[in-house]
Write a protein that holds these residues in place. Structure first.
Motif, PDB file in Angstrom:
ATOM      1  N   CYS A  15      -6.015   0.726   7.093  1.00 52.97           N
ATOM      2  CA  CYS A  15      -5.825   1.060   5.666  1.00 52.97           C
ATOM      3  C   CYS A  15      -7.045   1.834   4.974  1.00 52.97           C
ATOM      4  CB  CYS A  15      -5.797  -0.032   4.823  1.00 52.97           C
ATOM      5  SG  CYS A  15      -5.356   0.174   2.872  1.00 52.97           S
ATOM      6  N   GLY A  16      -6.892   3.185   4.684  1.00 60.09           N
ATOM      7  CA  GLY A  16      -7.860   3.984   4.334  1.00 60.09           C
ATOM      8  C   GLY A  16      -8.753   3.396   2.950  1.00 60.09           C
ATOM      9  N   ASP A  68       0.335   3.866   1.642  1.00 58.52           N
ATOM     10  CA  ASP A  68       0.260   4.574   3.355  1.00 58.52           C
ATOM     11  C   ASP A  68       1.736   4.817   3.599  1.00 58.52           C
ATOM     12  OD1 ASP A  68      -2.031   4.311   5.705  1.00 58.52           O
ATOM     13  OD2 ASP A  68       0.261   4.700   6.048  1.00 58.52           O
ATOM     14  N   HIS A  80      -1.930  -3.576   5.254  1.00 62.33           N
ATOM     15  CA  HIS A  80      -1.450  -3.076   6.666  1.00 62.33           C
ATOM     16  C   HIS A  80      -2.894  -2.784   7.326  1.00 62.33           C
ATOM     17  CE1 HIS A  80      -2.644   1.187   5.487  1.00 62.33           C
ATOM     18  NE2 HIS A  80      -2.204   0.905   4.543  1.00 62.33           N
ATOM     19  N   CYS A  86       0.699  -1.124  -0.060  1.00 63.19           N
ATOM     20  CA  CYS A  86       0.067  -0.022  -0.165  1.00 63.19           C
ATOM     21  C   CYS A  86       0.930   1.420   0.070  1.00 63.19           C
ATOM     22  CB  CYS A  86      -0.950   0.024   1.050  1.00 63.19           C
ATOM     23  SG  CYS A  86      -1.938   1.249   1.279  1.00 63.19           S
ATOM     24  N   GLY A 109      -4.145   0.549  -1.481  1.00 61.50           N
ATOM     25  CA  GLY A 109      -4.978  -0.755  -1.255  1.00 61.50           C
ATOM     26  C   GLY A 109      -4.410  -2.024  -2.058  1.00 61.50           C
TER      27      GLY A 109
HETATM   28 ZN   LIG Z   1      -3.281   1.239   2.758  1.00 62.41          ZN
END
Ligand SMILES: [Zn+2]
Length: 254
Positions: free
Chosen positions: A159-160, A105, A156, A103, A128
């Motif tokens: 995760c948004g 992030d 993770h 991801c 994602g």
């Molecule tokens: Zn994420």
């Protein structure tokens, strides 16, 4: 993109190659893989040695090294960063030992969380951590051209992108611009983990994070023509992991 080619080595290069080969053969509790016939060729200077010989690993040894690096990171025993020593070697090319589809992030940093340096990890990132044609091509390049023996899909906690997929799937939420593309791509993981009255939403959320990793690992393993062939012939291992934000630990889940 790096072009793989064989060259006729000069005397200086041959001498350097022999030194590198001896370093390789002397190294590594991690299990180097260099076929005997190639050893002989390398000794005679006919095969171009990789820039980082210690990165020539079997899939199993690559996974072991990755997880040991994560243990060092978790226990705050990371190797001090060194930007100088291998810079010249890496001008010649790259031979990373693992590929991470992570991801995007900012709290998940593959080189940090596996305690590795430049030239060690081939990293593809998207919010994602899901595959598209472009990402499959990237991973194929790593596996087929750079001979990377290990791919890890790394999700993770918190995760948004997964939260967006849950909101889009369960609550029909629409996102602006192209963000909806991500939410839509992650829908299969949300649908695969059904809601239930006694299912705590945070548990379901984390199960969706894991499911998304598992689905993408399964998709990659059977991806023709390159990845599936390498997996079947045991030259490539594809695994899934989840990064825990509080501890820094990567949990192997697939
Ligand atoms: Zn994420």
């Amino acid at each position: 993109m790096q072009k793989i080619e064989e060259t006729t080595a000069s005397d200086t290069e041959k001498s350097q190659q022999r030194r590198l080969l001896l370093k390789m053969l002397a190294a590594s509790p991690l299990g180097l893989v260099l076929p005997a016939s190639n050893e002989a060729k390398a000794m005679s200077g006919l095969v171009k040695l990789p820039p980082i010989p210690e990165n020539v690993l079997s899939p199993e040894a690559a996974l072991e090294r990755l997880m040991k690096g994560n243990e060092r990171y978790v226990s705050n025993q990371s190797t001090p960063l060194n930007f100088k020593d291998e810079r010249l070697d890496l001008v010649k090319g790259q031979n990373p030992f693992a590929c991470i589809l992570s991801c995007s992030d900012s709290r998940v940093s593959p080189e940090f969380c596996f305690d590795e340096q430049r030239g060690d990890l081939f990293v593809a990132r998207v919010a994602g951590n899901y595959i598209t044609t472009d990402f499959i091509a990237t991973l194929e390049y790593a596996a087929a051209v750079l001979h990377v023996p290990l791919i890890m899909v790394l999700g993770h906690e918190s995760c948004g992108a997964i939260q967006a997929a849950i909101d889009a799937t369960d609550n029909y939420e629409q996102f602006p611009g192209h963000i909806q593309t991500i939410a839509t791509a992650l829908t299969p993981a949300v649908r695969a983990v059904r809601k239930a009255p006694d299912y705590v939403s945070s548990d379901r959320y984390f199960d969706i994070v894991k499911k998304n990793v598992v689905l993408n690992v399964e998709e990659l393993r059977k991806q023709p023509p390159i990845l599936s062939r390498l997996v079947d012939s045991k030259k490539l291992k594809i695994v899934g992991g989840v990064y825990h934000l509080k501890t820094g630990q990567v949990e192997l889940i697939s």
